[in-house]
Every structure is written in structure tokens, then in C-alpha cells.
Design a protein around this motif. Structure first.
Motif, PDB file in Angstrom:
ATOM      1  N   ALA A   1      -8.724  19.700  17.072  1.00 50.24           N
ATOM      2  CA  ALA A   1      -9.280  18.449  17.605  1.00 50.24           C
ATOM      3  C   ALA A   1     -10.212  18.814  18.751  1.00 50.24           C
ATOM      4  O   ALA A   1      -9.795  19.478  19.695  1.00 50.24           O
ATOM      5  N   GLU A   2     -11.492  18.379  18.664  1.00 44.69           N
ATOM      6  CA  GLU A   2     -12.452  18.746  19.717  1.00 44.69           C
ATOM      7  C   GLU A   2     -13.510  17.663  19.854  1.00 44.69           C
ATOM      8  O   GLU A   2     -13.803  16.919  18.899  1.00 44.69           O
ATOM      9  N   THR A   3     -14.052  17.584  21.074  1.00 44.20           N
ATOM     10  CA  THR A   3     -15.160  16.644  21.356  1.00 44.20           C
ATOM     11  C   THR A   3     -16.324  17.360  22.030  1.00 44.20           C
ATOM     12  O   THR A   3     -17.185  16.709  22.631  1.00 44.20           O
ATOM     13  N   VAL A   4     -16.367  18.691  21.962  1.00 48.92           N
ATOM     14  CA  VAL A   4     -17.404  19.448  22.671  1.00 48.92           C
ATOM     15  C   VAL A   4     -18.640  19.684  21.815  1.00 48.92           C
ATOM     16  O   VAL A   4     -19.717  19.964  22.344  1.00 48.92           O
ATOM     17  N   SER A   5     -18.508  19.596  20.478  1.00 48.89           N
ATOM     18  CA  SER A   5     -19.655  19.906  19.628  1.00 48.89           C
ATOM     19  C   SER A   5     -20.603  18.728  19.491  1.00 48.89           C
ATOM     20  O   SER A   5     -21.786  18.920  19.194  1.00 48.89           O
TER      21      SER A   5
ATOM     22  N   GLN B   1     -21.684  19.757  24.762  1.00 48.24           N
ATOM     23  CA  GLN B   1     -21.322  18.880  25.871  1.00 48.24           C
ATOM     24  C   GLN B   1     -19.911  19.210  26.329  1.00 48.24           C
ATOM     25  O   GLN B   1     -19.172  19.936  25.666  1.00 48.24           O
ATOM     26  N   GLY B   2     -19.549  18.696  27.498  1.00 48.61           N
ATOM     27  CA  GLY B   2     -18.198  18.865  27.983  1.00 48.61           C
ATOM     28  C   GLY B   2     -17.228  17.972  27.219  1.00 48.61           C
ATOM     29  O   GLY B   2     -17.601  16.928  26.661  1.00 48.61           O
ATOM     30  N   GLY B   3     -15.981  18.373  27.150  1.00 48.76           N
ATOM     31  CA  GLY B   3     -14.997  17.581  26.421  1.00 48.76           C
ATOM     32  C   GLY B   3     -13.682  18.322  26.295  1.00 48.76           C
ATOM     33  O   GLY B   3     -13.378  19.241  27.067  1.00 48.76           O
ATOM     34  N   ALA B   4     -12.917  17.952  25.271  1.00 45.68           N
ATOM     35  CA  ALA B   4     -11.591  18.530  25.054  1.00 45.68           C
ATOM     36  C   ALA B   4     -11.620  19.419  23.821  1.00 45.68           C
ATOM     37  O   ALA B   4     -12.317  19.133  22.840  1.00 45.68           O
ATOM     38  N   LEU B   5     -10.848  20.503  23.876  1.00 47.91           N
ATOM     39  CA  LEU B   5     -10.656  21.404  22.751  1.00 47.91           C
ATOM     40  C   LEU B   5      -9.147  21.626  22.612  1.00 47.91           C
ATOM     41  O   LEU B   5      -8.515  22.114  23.553  1.00 47.91           O
TER      42      LEU B   5
ATOM     43  N   VAL C   1     -17.818  27.133  30.036  1.00 48.68           N
ATOM     44  CA  VAL C   1     -18.571  27.976  29.100  1.00 48.68           C
ATOM     45  C   VAL C   1     -20.046  27.632  29.236  1.00 48.68           C
ATOM     46  O   VAL C   1     -20.412  26.493  29.567  1.00 48.68           O
ATOM     47  N   PRO C   2     -20.945  28.601  29.009  1.00 47.39           N
ATOM     48  CA  PRO C   2     -22.381  28.319  29.086  1.00 47.39           C
ATOM     49  C   PRO C   2     -22.826  27.372  27.981  1.00 47.39           C
ATOM     50  O   PRO C   2     -22.269  27.354  26.884  1.00 47.39           O
ATOM     51  N   GLU C   3     -23.838  26.612  28.291  1.00 45.06           N
ATOM     52  CA  GLU C   3     -24.402  25.705  27.297  1.00 45.06           C
ATOM     53  C   GLU C   3     -24.964  26.505  26.114  1.00 45.06           C
ATOM     54  O   GLU C   3     -25.599  27.531  26.284  1.00 45.06           O
ATOM     55  N   GLY C   4     -24.681  25.997  24.883  1.00 47.15           N
ATOM     56  CA  GLY C   4     -25.149  26.681  23.693  1.00 47.15           C
ATOM     57  C   GLY C   4     -24.190  27.730  23.171  1.00 47.15           C
ATOM     58  O   GLY C   4     -24.545  28.456  22.230  1.00 47.15           O
ATOM     59  N   SER C   5     -22.991  27.837  23.728  1.00 48.58           N
ATOM     60  CA  SER C   5     -22.021  28.825  23.253  1.00 48.58           C
ATOM     61  C   SER C   5     -21.494  28.443  21.869  1.00 48.58           C
ATOM     62  O   SER C   5     -21.507  27.267  21.479  1.00 48.58           O
ATOM     63  N   ARG C   6     -21.029  29.439  21.115  1.00 42.97           N
ATOM     64  CA  ARG C   6     -20.441  29.216  19.802  1.00 42.97           C
ATOM     65  C   ARG C   6     -18.948  29.507  19.870  1.00 42.97           C
ATOM     66  O   ARG C   6     -18.514  30.517  20.418  1.00 42.97           O
ATOM     67  N   ILE C   7     -18.132  28.588  19.308  1.00 43.07           N
ATOM     68  CA  ILE C   7     -16.677  28.749  19.279  1.00 43.07           C
ATOM     69  C   ILE C   7     -16.266  29.010  17.835  1.00 43.07           C
ATOM     70  O   ILE C   7     -16.650  28.268  16.921  1.00 43.07           O
TER      71      ILE C   7
ATOM     72  N   GLY D   1       2.483  26.982  18.470  1.00 43.79           N
ATOM     73  CA  GLY D   1       1.711  27.881  19.309  1.00 43.79           C
ATOM     74  C   GLY D   1       0.356  27.327  19.697  1.00 43.79           C
ATOM     75  O   GLY D   1      -0.526  28.098  20.131  1.00 43.79           O
ATOM     76  N   GLY D   2       0.141  26.021  19.538  1.00 39.55           N
ATOM     77  CA  GLY D   2      -1.146  25.421  19.848  1.00 39.55           C
ATOM     78  C   GLY D   2      -1.444  25.432  21.344  1.00 39.55           C
ATOM     79  O   GLY D   2      -0.567  25.688  22.184  1.00 39.55           O
ATOM     80  N   ARG D   3      -2.662  25.105  21.676  1.00 43.09           N
ATOM     81  CA  ARG D   3      -3.097  25.150  23.067  1.00 43.09           C
ATOM     82  C   ARG D   3      -4.245  24.169  23.247  1.00 43.09           C
ATOM     83  O   ARG D   3      -4.945  23.823  22.276  1.00 43.09           O
ATOM     84  N   ALA D   4      -4.463  23.690  24.479  1.00 46.03           N
ATOM     85  CA  ALA D   4      -5.506  22.695  24.743  1.00 46.03           C
ATOM     86  C   ALA D   4      -6.274  23.108  26.008  1.00 46.03           C
ATOM     87  O   ALA D   4      -5.686  23.652  26.953  1.00 46.03           O
ATOM     88  N   TRP D   5      -7.571  22.802  26.019  1.00 49.34           N
ATOM     89  CA  TRP D   5      -8.432  23.103  27.176  1.00 49.34           C
ATOM     90  C   TRP D   5      -9.341  21.912  27.459  1.00 49.34           C
ATOM     91  O   TRP D   5      -9.745  21.169  26.551  1.00 49.34           O
ATOM     92  N   ASP D   6      -9.675  21.755  28.735  1.00 49.24           N
ATOM     93  CA  ASP D   6     -10.724  20.816  29.164  1.00 49.24           C
ATOM     94  C   ASP D   6     -11.986  21.634  29.398  1.00 49.24           C
ATOM     95  O   ASP D   6     -12.072  22.396  30.372  1.00 49.24           O
ATOM     96  N   VAL D   7     -12.929  21.501  28.516  1.00 50.44           N
ATOM     97  CA  VAL D   7     -14.125  22.344  28.522  1.00 50.44           C
ATOM     98  C   VAL D   7     -15.221  21.663  29.325  1.00 50.44           C
ATOM     99  O   VAL D   7     -15.539  20.489  29.088  1.00 50.44           O
ATOM    100  N   SER D   8     -15.768  22.389  30.288  1.00 46.88           N
ATOM    101  CA  SER D   8     -16.954  21.933  31.017  1.00 46.88           C
ATOM    102  C   SER D   8     -18.103  22.901  30.740  1.00 46.88           C
ATOM    103  O   SER D   8     -17.882  24.108  30.605  1.00 46.88           O
ATOM    104  N   VAL D   9     -19.293  22.356  30.651  1.00 41.72           N
ATOM    105  CA  VAL D   9     -20.453  23.136  30.233  1.00 41.72           C
ATOM    106  C   VAL D   9     -21.240  23.573  31.457  1.00 41.72           C
ATOM    107  O   VAL D   9     -21.515  22.768  32.363  1.00 41.72           O
ATOM    108  N   ILE D  10     -21.578  24.863  31.500  1.00 38.99           N
ATOM    109  CA  ILE D  10     -22.480  25.393  32.536  1.00 38.99           C
ATOM    110  C   ILE D  10     -23.894  25.172  32.040  1.00 38.99           C
ATOM    111  O   ILE D  10     -24.358  25.840  31.109  1.00 38.99           O
TER     112      ILE D  10
END
Length: 869
Positions: free
Chosen positions: A241-245, A265-269, A221-227, A275-284
């Protein structure tokens, strides 16, 4: 007893029109009775499809839902009470009303009187047959669906528009999610669920991502995105549970139904729960913008600086500036610069950005005039910076160069400008500046060419000494500096009303520029100044010779060492000088300039004493208009070729024998661009036949450069210049010529506007008007010249033909035959380059043969010449 209307065989052909009419009546009555119900249903569906119930509190959703149900029940009950089912008889009556004579009703009637009379029965049958024919032509009746009287505020259309928006931008599947707001509804729907979106920054131009459609795994996702996340169902069933903010401190609960945060920053979401789901988020990462100087700054003849630069950014540059600081270490601290400078802030100017188009990667030019700045022509450093939408700033490495500004080629003007710079450098230099200015003006007769300039210097000097004696303030210093600048400009430019002084000054400035290694742009503008000064000087000489009547008095032939030159010859000499300078052959260019100076000086003496030589003002005007007419015809031909190629792309493959090429020149078998191995025959190989316009560019080369609109604009400017020097003012013929050229100019403006709008057909029409007006202007000018020649008592005054007769020469410049013979003993082609002259004559014959407006007799003669040679 007559059969019922439903079973009457006479109405068999009316079944379809009757059915459609009845259906229309049904729709009409349903809509009139139940339109409020339909409007409420459409509005509720639109709100549900757009997900408005997810944004409102559950209490508001329930309240509005109950109100909508009650409204539907109430309006439905009222509509049911008013509704009446349309019967067959009512449909027959409506259908019968649309037919002349009510034929359906007549068909259903029986004969009441004279049924036993054969004649009466026959009349009745004939009447029934006519009514049956009319009834067979019946068409279904359109229903009246207008509800303006019942719905004056058009609420039904508002609801319909909302439904259309919901169908386009919403989702039909969201309608079912309203059931989850009922008690236990989420559990009945299959347990807790969630939704999420990733919104990139708006300036990136990237679309919003729907997290439910993204599978588990890596996500960029681009840097500065809103989730944004929304949890539905029992509170606590789903958690985040997240470590990207990168958030610290007091955080909201992980089980909140609505979560919103930015990606820093990059991290986990991860969404934990059913029905949960997990992603490894990297920042562009958003890269900082980059900027650099493309080429060293250049200086125009008027002193303006042109600094090319290139800027780039991954999402586009939003702004930039250039900071110009004095490079004190590279400065030669002598004379007035030896003292400490007064504090002065760095120069900061905004950088130009493209008005339209992509700003992610572009090239632009910073154009500013710093001629009046104290740092003019001193070493400075240029620091360019660019800013992007995220606020990041990219800076280029400092670029060291002299601050481009106006160069003064007149020594006295340069000295005045230097003293002005020293005064602005520091007020401590005021006594020294006054001393230098007094020394300069000690012997004014040896230094100043203008008494006005000398007097202005003395006044400025007196004020400077007076101010210095009482303490020079900043405002007084700026006042003296402005006065010195005006004096330097007066000394540099001279008196522009004096053509000879302007010519000499233009030659001196060009010579000084070549010695000082001026830029190409400065040299080009100085060459243009020389061309204009030469034209003004020749016009002044011609007017002076006509006023003094010296051309008629000096009828004796010139000696063998004299030489006749036209304005075209002078233009070719200046073209050669400019070509040598562009090639870097300054020594040869300087020698050619000296030859031109000697030639102009000799021409001045000849014109002033003998009155021989150049053409009259009327001749030059006629030749200039002829050149403009030819250029306009060539431009119109090119526009016509382009119009042909729009409808027939294969039409531009080559040229016929007698047509004109795409760029307005003649050619045989040439491409429309006039390129390739074989050049167009209408262009001389050595360029001697190239005509030079006032815009400083060769007209012969105009056809290959620039757009049609730009060339049309240049031609319009050339016509404006020619109108300014048109002779015959005050005479009817001269006024007629000016009026015709005015119409030609307006037609050229219309053609330019049409060309810029890509309307070639309209441009060709306007160009045709311009050509016709130019011809009328030339005819009127010729009549004015003829009237002037008849009124002149001295033979040959102001006319080139008179000069030829006085010298006993024919129009080609050859000696006439002896004893009144019509022929001549000389060859028709004189000089060394006879082949070039022959080619020019042949090209001119070809050009004239391609002009369809010429008389048929002349065209036939020209074609016979082409067939012969």
C-alpha cells in the motif's frame, strides 16, 4: 631382513619432507580427478550469492539445479574411479628423484657381497654415511598442479573468478534463499518474506538504500527515486500500500511478487503481512539551478567581451546559455538607427562549464567577440540560464548593458564602423551610407594617411552604389559590410611595418582611451601596444643611425640642455603612466603621456640629425639577455628552495646573509615569500629599478606572483622576442649566439614542462642548461659586437663606451680627471637620491657575491667589499 620403509630408523630425519611431499601428491591427484566438480560447485555458489536465482524463472532455476547435480555426480564418479591414494613408497621415490645419486634408495639397500670382509664392510658404512648426509638435505617436492592439458579453456579460473565476485559483491546468506523455491520451502523457512531497495537518480551520486535495514518511521528520499520490492512465499500473504508514486488509472495488483515504481511525492509506504513494515516518506526536492551575473561585462583592446557569472545547483549544473537581445527601448534612435531595424534573432551562446571539478557551485567567464555584430556597443539585455541533470532550468534576471565590442579610437575608422553598423541595421540606410562615405572621401588628402585605404574606400563605395541601384540583397549587404570592416581595421591599425606610424598611433589610441574612460583591461593592452611600438621605433632609429654613420660623425659633446636616456628610463616613464591610470588619476596620466610624446619626438629629431642618444641594437640585446639570465637564475633559485622545503619544511624560515630568497631576490633574515615588515634588500622601495618585460608586467614583481611554470613560460616568451631582434645575422658569431639561445629556449620549455609536472629536480637541471646556454649566447654576441666594432672605421659607432669616450666621460657618466688623471673631481653619487643609488650598488655586490660560478678572485674581492661597507 631389512626393516620396512615405514619403520626404518634411517629415515627418521625425512619424516617432515616425506609428509609434505605425500600431501602435495594427494592434492595433485585430487585436483586432477575432481577439478570439474570443484568448478561446478564454485560456479553454482557464485550464482546463488549474487542472487541470480531470484532474477530467473523458477523453472529455469530448477532445470539448471538438476543439471548441476547430475554433472557433479557424473564427474565425481569418474574422478573416484581414477583416483589412487599416494603411498609412502611413491612419496619416497619422488623425494629420492630430486636428490643426486638416489641416497634414500641407497640407505634402504643391504650389502650383498663381502659382508664378512672387514674392509668391504667399512667401505659400505662409509657409503651409507655419505648417502645419509645427502638424504638429510632433502626438501619437500612441490606438487604439479598444472591442469592446462586437462582444462584447455581455463574453466576452473572462470569459476574461481565468479566465486570471488560473489564473495565481494554478493551475500553468503542468499545461498539459503534457494530453498524457498522448493515446494513448501517458503513455509519451512519461516513464512513469507520480502526485500526492497530505494535507488536515487544516478546524477545525485547518492547510494542505494536497502529497505530491510531501514526501521519504521520517517524516511527521506530524493525526488525521482525508484523503489523496488520483491515478495517471497505464498502469493497474497504480503501486499503493498503506497501513496508516493501518484499513480492513477489501472494499477498492478498489490500482491504481485515484484513491485517497482517512482517516488513523485511525499506519502505513506506500507507492506502488509507477516514481517511487514511502514514508512512515512518525505521527498527531498531537486532545486532548480541558479545563475547570476557576477560583474558588468568588460571589453579587451581587441574587442572581446568578458562576462563573469556564477552558477550553482544542488547536484551540479549540466549546461547553460546566454541570450543577448537588443534593448530597443534604451536605444538612441538617431541617424542610421532611426529607421525600423530588420528582423534579427537574439544572440544565443553556450556558457562555459568547468572541465573538471565540482559543478555544484562555480564561477566562470563567458568570453566572446561581438565586434562584427550589428548590435556592437548598443544597449542589450543579457539573460543567462542554467540547466541541471533533471532538466530543470534556472534563469537569471535580465542584465542591461552595452554589448561590449571593439572601440575604434581613430575618428575616420570609427565613422566607417558606424556606417557599417547602419547598413547592417537596415538596408534602407544604403543610400545614406553611400552619401556619407562619398562626403568623407571628398578631400582625401586632408583625411586619409594611406592611399591604400582611400582606394579601398572608393572601390567599396562604387560597389555599394551599384548594388543599391539594382536592389541590395542580403548577400551583397554582408559583402559590403565585410569590406567596410576591413577598411576600418586598416585605418585603426595603420601600417604596422612603419615603426614611427605605429608609435604615434599607439599614443593616440591610448590618449583617446583615457578620454573615453576605457576599461582597465583595454588600457593595459594599449599600454602593452605602446611598449612594443616604442621598442620597435628605438630599434629602427638605431639601425638608421648605424647605416648613415651619423654617430661617428657627430663626436662633439652635447650642449648643457641635452639629456641622455636609456630604454629603462623610457620603460619607467610608461610604468608611471600605467600606474596613474590604474589609480584613476587620468589628468596626470594624460600629462605624463604628453611628456613622453614630446620626449620621443625630440629623440627622433636628435637621432635623425645628430645621431646622439640611445643605445645601439647590440647593447639593448645584451642588456635584455643579461636581464633574462638574472631572471632565470632567480627562478632556478626559487625552484631549488621549493625542492629543499619538500624534504625539509623548516628550511624556508629565513635567508642567510649572502643567499637568494625564495622568490629569486636577495635578503637577510627574510621569509621565502619576501613579505613581512622588512622587504628584501634587493628590491628598491620606489620601484625605479624594476625592469619591464614584453608581457606588460614588471619583472621585479614577477617573483611574487604566478606559479613557477607560468613565470618560466613568460621568460621563454621574452627570450623568443629577444631572439627576433638579435644583431649579427649571417656572421659566425651571430649564428653561434642564435644557436645557443635556441638551446636555452628548448631547455626552458623542458623546465616549464617539468614544473607543471611538479618535478622540481628535473626542472632545476633544465634551468641549469638554460643558464649555461644563455651565457654562451651572450659570449658569442659579445664577440659579434667586438668584430663589428673592429670593422667600423669610425670610433665609438654603435657602442655606449665609444659615446662616453667621445664625450670624455667615464663609465659612470662623470667627467674624467684633468691632465689624464685616472680619478675625477666629481662625486661618485650624483643627483638627489644618493641613498637609493648606494643601496642599489650594495645590492648588486651582494647578488654577484652569491653567484658561485664566478671566479674565486672576483668572489674574494666582492666579499672584502661587503666586509668593508
Amino acid at each position: 631382513m631389512a626393516p620396512a620403509p615405514e619403520r626404518d630408523p634411517r629415515l627418521t630425519r625425512l619424516r617432515l619432507p616425506l609428509f609434505l611431499t605425500r600431501a602435495g601428491m594427494l592434492a595433485e591427484r585430487v585436483l586432477r580427478c575432481f577439478w570439474p566438480v570443484l568448478s561446478i560447485v564454485m560456479g553454482v555458489l557464485a550464482a546463488l550469492m549474487l542472487g541470480l536465482h531470484d532474477l530467473a524463472p523458477i523453472e529455469a532455476v530448477w532445470g539448471l539445479g538438476v543439471a548441476a547435480v547430475l554433472a557433479v555426480l557424473g564427474f565425481g564418479l569418474r574422478g573416484a574411479l581414477r583416483f589412487r591414494w599416494p603411498g609412502r613408497g611413491a612419496a619416497l621415490a619422488r623425494l629420492d628423484e630430486t636428490l643426486p645419486g638416489r641416497p634414500i634408495r641407497a640407505l634402504l639397500d643391504d650389502q650383498a657381497i663381502g659382508a664378512g670382509d672387514a674392509a668391504s664392510a667399512a667401505v659400505w658404512r662409509a657409503h651409507q654415511a655419505r648417502m645419509a648426509a645427502r638424504a638429510a638435505a632433502a626438501r619437500p617436492v612441490r606438487p604439479d598442479l598444472r591442469l592446462a592439458a586437462r582444462d584447455p579453456y581455463a574453466l576452473r579460473y572462470v569459476a574461481l573468478l565468479a566465486l570471488a565476485i560473489g564473495l565481494i559483491f554478493g551475500s553468503v546468506w542468499r545461498v539459503g534463499s534457494v530453498a524457498e523455491m522448493a515446494p513448501g520451502g517458503a513455509a519451512l523457512a519461516g513464512g513469507p518474506t520480502w526485500e526492497g531497495w530505494v535507488e536515487p537518480p544516478r546524477y545525485t551520486g547518492l547510494p542505494t538504500l536497502y529497505l530491510n535495514d531501514i526501521p519504521e518511521g520517517a524516511m527521506r528520499v530524493p525526488e525521482g527515486s525508484r523503489i523496488t520490492l520483491r515478495f517471497y512465499g505464498e502469493v497474497g500473504a504480503l501486499t503493498l500500500a503506497e501513496t508516493v508514486s501518484g499513480r492513477v488509472g489501472e494499477l498492478p495488483s498489490a500482491a504481485d511478487p515484484q513491485q517497482e515504481f517512482g517516488v513523485a511525492q511525499g506519502g505513506a509506504l506500507r507492506i502488509d503481512g507477516p514481517g511487514g513494515r511502514a514508512w512515512d516518506v518525505s521527498v527531498i526536492a531537486d532545486a532548480a539551478p541558479g545563475i547570476s551575473v557576477s560583474a558588468p561585462p568588460e571589453t579587451g583592446a581587441a574587442g572581446e567581451m568578458t562576462l563573469p557569472f556564477a552558477a550553482r545547483d544542488d547536484y551540479g549544473v549540466t549546461g547553460g546559455e546566454a541570450v543577448i537581445a537588443l534593448d530597443i527601448g534604451a536605444l538612441d534612435r538617431r541617424y542610421g538607427l532611426a529607421v525600423a531595424p530588420e528582423p534579427r534573432e537574439a544572440i544565443t551562446v553556450p556558457l562555459p562549464l568547468p572541465i573538471a571539478g565540482d559543478r555544484a557551485d562555480f564561477d566562470e567567464k563567458l568570453i566572446e567577440d561581438f565586434s562584427k555584430h550589428p548590435w556592437a556597443n548598443l544597449p542589450v539585455t543579457f539573460t543567462l540560464s542554467a540547466t541541471d541533470a533533471a532538466g530543470q532550468v534556472g534563469q537569471a534576471a535580465p542584465f542591461a548593458a552595452s554589448l561590449p565590442a571593439r572601440h575604434f579610437f581613430d575618428p575616420l575608422a570609427a565613422a566607417i564602423a558606424e556606417q557599417r553598423r547602419d547598413l547592417l541595421w537596415s538596408r534602407e540606410n544604403a543610400p545614406r551610407v553611400a552619401q556619407v562615405l562619398r562626403a568623407v572621401s571628398h578631400r582625401p588628402d586632408e583625411v586619409f594617411r594611406s592611399e591604400t585605404a582611400y582606394l579601398r574606400l572608393r572601390v567599396t563605395l562604387r560597389r555599394l552604389e551599384n548594388f543599391t541601384a539594382h536592389g541590395l540583397s542580403t548577400a551583397q549587404r554582408d559583402e559590403i559590410a565585410e569590406a567596410l570592416w576591413g577598411l576600418a581595421m586598416l585605418l585603426e591599425e595603420g601600417d604596422l611595418g612603419d615603426a614611427l606610424e605605429r608609435l604615434r598611433r599607439a599614443q593616440e589610441r591610448l590618449s583617446e582611451a583615457m578620454k573615453n574612460g576605457a576599461s582597465d583591461q583595454e588600457i593595459a593592452e594599449l599600454m602593452q601596444e605602446l611598449r612594443e611600438a616604442t621598442d620597435d621605433y628605438l630599434s629602427q632609429l638605431s639601425r638608421q643611425a648605424q647605416q648613415e654613420g651619423q654617430q661617428g660623425e657627430q663626436g662633439q659633446p652635447q650642449d648643457g640642455d641635452s639629456m641622455q636616456m636609456t630604454q629603462n628610463d623610457l620603460q619607467r616613464m610608461m610604468d608611471r603612466i600605467q600606474e596613474l591610470m590604474e589609480q584613476g588619476r587620468m589628468a596626470e596620466a594624460q600629462q605624463a603621456l604628453e611628456e613622453l610624446q614630446q620626449l620621443m619626438e625630440n629623440m627622433r629629431v636628435t637621432q635623425g640629425q645628430q645621431g646622439e642618444g640611445g643605445q645601439s641594437e647590440g647593447q639593448r640585446a645584451m642588456e635584455g639577455l643579461a636581464d633574462t639570465l638574472r631572471d632565470q637564475q632567480g627562478l632556478s633559485d626559487q625552484a631549488f628552495r621549493d625542492l629543499q622545503e619538500q624534504f625539509n619544511p623548516g628550511a624556508g624560515a629565513g635567508q642567510s646573509r649572502q643567499n637568494e630568497g625564495r622568490n629569486g631576490g636577495q635578503g637577510r633574515g627574510q621569509s621565502h615569500e619576501g613579505q613581512g615588515e622588512g622587504q628584501q634588500q634587493g628590491q628598491g622601495g620606489d620601484g625605479d629599478d624594476t625592469r619591464q618585460g614584453q608581457n606588460g608586467q614588471q619583472r621585479g614583481d614577477e617573483s611574487g606572483a604566478g606559479s613557477l611554470a607560468d613565470r618560466q613560460q613568460a621568460l621563454r616568451e621574452e627570450l623568443n622576442r629577444q631572439q627576433g631582434g638579435l644583431p649579427g645575422a649571417g656572421t659566425p658569431e651571430g649564428d653561434a649566439a642564435r644557436d645557443a639561445l635556441g638551446r636555452a629556449g628548448r631547455a626552458m620549455d623542458g623546465a616549464e614542462e617539468a614544473l607543471r609536472g611538479d618535478d622540481l629536480a628535473e626542472a632545476i637541471d633544465r634551468q641549469a642548461e638554460a643558464i649555461e646556454a644563455l651565457r654562451e649566447g651572450m659570449r658569442a654576441l659579445g664577440e659579434a659586437m667586438a668584430q663589428e666594432q673592429q670593422g667600423n672605421q669610425q670610433q665609438g659607432q654603435g657602442m655606449a663606451e665609444g659615446d662616453m669616450r667621445a664625450n670624455d666621460r667615464d663609465p659612470l657618466g662623470r667627467q674624467a680627471g684633468a691632465n689624464g688623471a685616472l680619478g675625477t673631481d666629481e662625486g661618485m653619487l650624483q643627483g638627489e637620491d644618493v641613498y637609493r643609488r648606494a643601496r642599489e650598488l650594495l645590492d648588486e655586490i651582494r647578488r654577484r657575491s652569491g653567484e658561485g660560478e664566478r671566479p674565486d678572485v672576483e668572489l674574494d674581492y666582492l666579499r672584502r667589499l661587503l666586509d668593508r661597507f
